[in-house]
Every structure is written in structure tokens, then in C-alpha cells.
Motif scaffolding. Structure first.
Motif, PDB file in Angstrom:
ATOM      1  N   ASP A 170       0.926  -1.104  -0.013  1.00 19.93           N
ATOM      2  CA  ASP A 170      -0.068  -0.030   0.076  1.00 19.93           C
ATOM      3  C   ASP A 170       0.760   1.193   0.112  1.00 19.93           C
ATOM      4  O   ASP A 170       0.594   2.391  -0.715  1.00 19.93           O
ATOM      5  CB  ASP A 170      -0.801  -0.018   1.215  1.00 19.93           C
ATOM      6  CG  ASP A 170      -2.075   1.016   1.339  1.00 19.93           C
ATOM      7  OD1 ASP A 170      -2.409   1.529   0.100  1.00 19.93           O
ATOM      8  OD2 ASP A 170      -1.764   1.896   2.470  1.00 19.93           O
ATOM      9  N   GLN A 173       2.403   1.812  -3.579  1.00 27.09           N
ATOM     10  CA  GLN A 173       1.494   2.351  -4.432  1.00 27.09           C
ATOM     11  C   GLN A 173       1.284   3.755  -4.164  1.00 27.09           C
ATOM     12  O   GLN A 173       1.191   4.628  -5.218  1.00 27.09           O
ATOM     13  CB  GLN A 173       0.207   1.654  -4.341  1.00 27.09           C
ATOM     14  CG  GLN A 173      -1.058   1.869  -5.411  1.00 27.09           C
ATOM     15  CD  GLN A 173      -0.327   1.821  -6.930  1.00 27.09           C
ATOM     16  OE1 GLN A 173       0.060   0.639  -7.329  1.00 27.09           O
ATOM     17  NE2 GLN A 173      -0.725   2.684  -7.516  1.00 27.09           N
ATOM     18  N   LYS A 174       0.984   4.112  -2.921  1.00 24.62           N
ATOM     19  CA  LYS A 174       0.858   5.605  -2.601  1.00 24.62           C
ATOM     20  C   LYS A 174       2.181   6.466  -3.139  1.00 24.62           C
ATOM     21  O   LYS A 174       1.844   7.732  -3.716  1.00 24.62           O
ATOM     22  CB  LYS A 174       0.708   5.701  -1.252  1.00 24.62           C
ATOM     23  CG  LYS A 174      -0.620   5.261  -0.824  1.00 24.62           C
ATOM     24  CD  LYS A 174      -0.985   5.584   0.923  1.00 24.62           C
ATOM     25  CE  LYS A 174      -2.324   4.743   1.351  1.00 24.62           C
ATOM     26  NZ  LYS A 174      -2.232   5.069   2.839  1.00 24.62           N
ATOM     27  N   ARG A 176       4.286   5.811  -5.393  1.00 23.72           N
ATOM     28  CA  ARG A 176       4.273   5.824  -7.141  1.00 23.72           C
ATOM     29  C   ARG A 176       3.122   6.838  -7.433  1.00 23.72           C
ATOM     30  O   ARG A 176       3.663   7.608  -8.308  1.00 23.72           O
ATOM     31  CB  ARG A 176       3.906   4.568  -7.507  1.00 23.72           C
ATOM     32  CG  ARG A 176       5.109   3.613  -7.527  1.00 23.72           C
ATOM     33  CD  ARG A 176       5.183   2.402  -8.570  1.00 23.72           C
ATOM     34  NE  ARG A 176       3.890   1.390  -7.842  1.00 23.72           N
ATOM     35  CZ  ARG A 176       4.154   0.252  -7.159  1.00 23.72           C
ATOM     36  NH1 ARG A 176       5.421   0.281  -6.786  1.00 23.72           N
ATOM     37  NH2 ARG A 176       3.290  -0.372  -6.598  1.00 23.72           N
ATOM     38  N   THR A 177       2.025   7.074  -6.841  1.00 24.27           N
ATOM     39  CA  THR A 177       0.926   7.706  -7.364  1.00 24.27           C
ATOM     40  C   THR A 177       1.575   9.321  -7.042  1.00 24.27           C
ATOM     41  O   THR A 177       1.240  10.148  -8.054  1.00 24.27           O
ATOM     42  CB  THR A 177      -0.369   7.398  -6.525  1.00 24.27           C
ATOM     43  OG1 THR A 177      -0.934   6.156  -6.929  1.00 24.27           O
ATOM     44  CG2 THR A 177      -1.476   8.323  -6.891  1.00 24.27           C
ATOM     45  N   LEU A 178       2.017   9.549  -6.053  1.00 25.51           N
ATOM     46  CA  LEU A 178       2.405  10.843  -5.473  1.00 25.51           C
ATOM     47  C   LEU A 178       3.498  11.460  -6.490  1.00 25.51           C
ATOM     48  O   LEU A 178       3.506  12.492  -6.921  1.00 25.51           O
ATOM     49  CB  LEU A 178       2.670  10.887  -4.127  1.00 25.51           C
ATOM     50  CG  LEU A 178       1.433  10.840  -3.073  1.00 25.51           C
ATOM     51  CD1 LEU A 178       2.069  10.783  -1.664  1.00 25.51           C
ATOM     52  CD2 LEU A 178       0.511  11.741  -3.297  1.00 25.51           C
ATOM     53  N   SER A 179       4.501  10.357  -6.631  1.00 24.70           N
ATOM     54  CA  SER A 179       5.623  10.627  -7.376  1.00 24.70           C
ATOM     55  C   SER A 179       5.321  11.085  -8.727  1.00 24.70           C
ATOM     56  O   SER A 179       5.793  12.137  -9.560  1.00 24.70           O
ATOM     57  CB  SER A 179       6.713   9.806  -7.144  1.00 24.70           C
ATOM     58  OG  SER A 179       6.479   8.518  -7.880  1.00 24.70           O
ATOM     59  N   GLU A 180       4.246  10.270  -9.388  1.00 25.92           N
ATOM     60  CA  GLU A 180       3.854  10.429 -10.724  1.00 25.92           C
ATOM     61  C   GLU A 180       3.278  11.850 -11.169  1.00 25.92           C
ATOM     62  O   GLU A 180       3.239  12.598 -11.757  1.00 25.92           O
ATOM     63  CB  GLU A 180       3.064   9.305 -11.215  1.00 25.92           C
ATOM     64  CG  GLU A 180       3.614   7.943 -11.486  1.00 25.92           C
ATOM     65  CD  GLU A 180       3.096   6.847 -11.637  1.00 25.92           C
ATOM     66  OE1 GLU A 180       1.827   7.086 -11.973  1.00 25.92           O
ATOM     67  OE2 GLU A 180       3.463   5.733 -11.891  1.00 25.92           O
ATOM     68  N   ALA A 181       2.384  12.142  -9.942  1.00 27.60           N
ATOM     69  CA  ALA A 181       1.407  13.209 -10.013  1.00 27.60           C
ATOM     70  C   ALA A 181       2.480  14.434  -9.877  1.00 27.60           C
ATOM     71  O   ALA A 181       2.257  15.726 -10.299  1.00 27.60           O
ATOM     72  CB  ALA A 181       0.581  13.471  -8.838  1.00 27.60           C
ATOM     73  N   ASN A 185      10.744  11.205  -9.987  1.00 30.46           N
ATOM     74  CA  ASN A 185      10.952   9.606  -9.797  1.00 30.46           C
ATOM     75  C   ASN A 185      11.433   9.396  -8.417  1.00 30.46           C
ATOM     76  O   ASN A 185      12.226   9.787  -7.969  1.00 30.46           O
ATOM     77  CB  ASN A 185      12.229   9.346 -10.743  1.00 30.46           C
ATOM     78  CG  ASN A 185      11.721   9.470 -12.313  1.00 30.46           C
ATOM     79  OD1 ASN A 185      10.610   9.459 -12.556  1.00 30.46           O
ATOM     80  ND2 ASN A 185      12.735  10.134 -13.219  1.00 30.46           N
TER      81      ASN A 185
END
Length: 236
Positions: A170, A173-174, A176-181, A185
Motif C-alpha cells: 500500500d 502504491q501511494k 508511486r501515485t504521488l511521485s507521478e503526480a 522519480n
């Protein structure tokens, strides 16, 4: 006084390493996320709290009556298969009981009427199928104060391991979501910590003298183990 000046090239050579050292001491950009995981399993251990209260004119008489009743309860526990290591006295309390009356002058007069002795026994029941039978038998033999019951697991490590894996997934995943937004990287993990909490469903139990002869109905349900992890990632 003669002033000396360093050559420009030498001064630059001294300044550059100092600036590089300051840059090395600055922490890299990072992000911290919290992940949550839960795993539920059936309990395999019941924890009971059983109290016997007896009252008499003297403390000695109250204690003797209490001892007899609690001895019968303990004998019943052992006869039902509860081992000695799973029986533990949690506390003994001796207290006077008074009656209070109002005097003509408005003050109160205390009259000692009896002594109360309460003995509390903690019981671990490893065969959950016998829990209701043990509760019913204990009431019949003298348990007449409130009691409590909770369910736990003798070895919850497997459930905790599963909850930790889910919590880390979890958190990943959080992150990855925050870094992509944010358009950055993720780098390596710098720090990770966890905290585990067991949250069994509350199951109140109150011993009552008027309980029927049939065994007390008991539903053990499931124990939920929650794990929170804090993960710090380096940002590239």
C-alpha cells in the motif's frame, strides 16, 4: 604592513571543494508515505476474568466463604481441562460495608454491617469449544461479580506478516501515485518502520446468578491485525 593576495586560480580551487562539501551535507529530496495492511484470523485462545464476592459479619468469615467458593471454581476449571499455567489470581480485595443514617443534627452516622471479600481469577481457555461450558459452570459454583471475556491468538505472527506485506504494498502504491503526480522519480528506500495493533471485536460478558443451566452461547468471530508502515523514499 604588506598585504598578500592569493592567485585567482588557487582561491577558486579552495572555494570549490568547500561548496561541494556543503552540497554533500544537504539531505536529498525525499517523500514519506504511510501504508496500511490488515489480516484477519480466527482466535484460538479465550481470556476470562471471573470474580467471586462473599459477604459476612467479620472479615475472617467472609474470607473463609470466599475461599471455599473460589476453590470450587478452580477445581471446576481444572476438571474442564484448563491447565494450572492458565489459571492466575488477578487480585483479592477485602472491604468493609457501612450503612449510613442521618442524625438529628444533620450529620451522618456510619454503621459497620459486613465485610466483603472479592477474589478475581484470570483464566486462559485453549479449547474454545469449552468456553461457554466453563462460564456456565463457574457461575453455578459461585462467580457472582461482573466478568469479562476476550479472544486472542497464541501465535499471531503469520497474520502480522501478511498484514505487513499488505501495508508495504500500500505504501509503495501511494508513493508511486504521488511521485507521478508531482513529475518526479522514486529512488531508493531510506527508512521504513512499522506499528502493529490487534483490534478484536468487543465481546462483553456479565456473570449473572440467574443464568440458565444450558452452556452460555459464545461466538468467537475473527481477530483483525492492523499494521501501519512509514516508508521514506529518496526522490531522483
Amino acid at each position: 604592513m604588506t598585504k598578500r593576495f592569493l592567485p585567482l586560480a588557487l582561491a577558486a580551487a579552495i572555494a570549490l571543494p568547500a561548496a561541494a562539501a556543503r552540497a554533500d551535507t544537504q539531505p536529498p529530496p525525499r517523500i514519506m508515505v504511510t501504508g496500511e495492511g490488515e489480516s484477519a484470523i480466527a482466535p484460538d485462545l479465550a481470556l476470562l476474568s471471573l470474580s467471586v464476592m462473599r459477604e459476612a459479619k467479620t472479615a475472617r468469615a467472609a474470607l473463609d466463604a470466599n475461599n471455599d467458593a473460589m476453590a470450587a471454581v478452580i477445581a471446576a476449571m481444572k476438571a474442564a481441562g484448563v491447565e494450572e499455567r492458565d489459571l492466575q489470581t488477578a487480585g483479592i480485595q477485602i472491604a468493609p460495608r457501612y450503612n449510613y443514617s442521618n442524625k438529628p443534627d444533620g450529620s451522618q452516622e456510619a454503621e459497620l454491617v459486613a465485610y466483603q471479600v472479592t477474589n478475581t481469577l484470570s483464566v486462559r481457555v485453549r479449547d474454545l469449544s469449552k468456553t461457554g461450558e466453563i462460564l456456565d459452570k463457574s457461575v453455578s459454583l459461585g462467580v457472582n461479580q461482573g466478568g469479562g471475556i476476550s479472544f486472542t491468538n497464541d501465535d499471531p505472527e503469520k497474520a502480522l506478516t501478511e498484514a505487513r506485506k499488505l501495508a508495504v504494498a500500500d505504501a509503495m502504491q501511494k508513493a508511486r501515485t504521488l511521485s507521478e503526480a508531482a513529475g518526479v522519480n522514486l529512488g531508493r528506500i531510506i527508512e521504513i518502520s512499522d506499528q502493529a495493533v490487534m483490534q478484536p471485536p468487543p465481546i462483553p460478558y456479565m456473570a449473572k446468578a440467574e443464568m440458565r443451566d444450558a452452556a452460555v452461547p459464545i461466538e468467537a468471530g475473527e481477530n483483525a491485525y492492523h499494521v501501519h508502515v512509514n516508508v521514506v523514499f529518496e526522490l531522483k
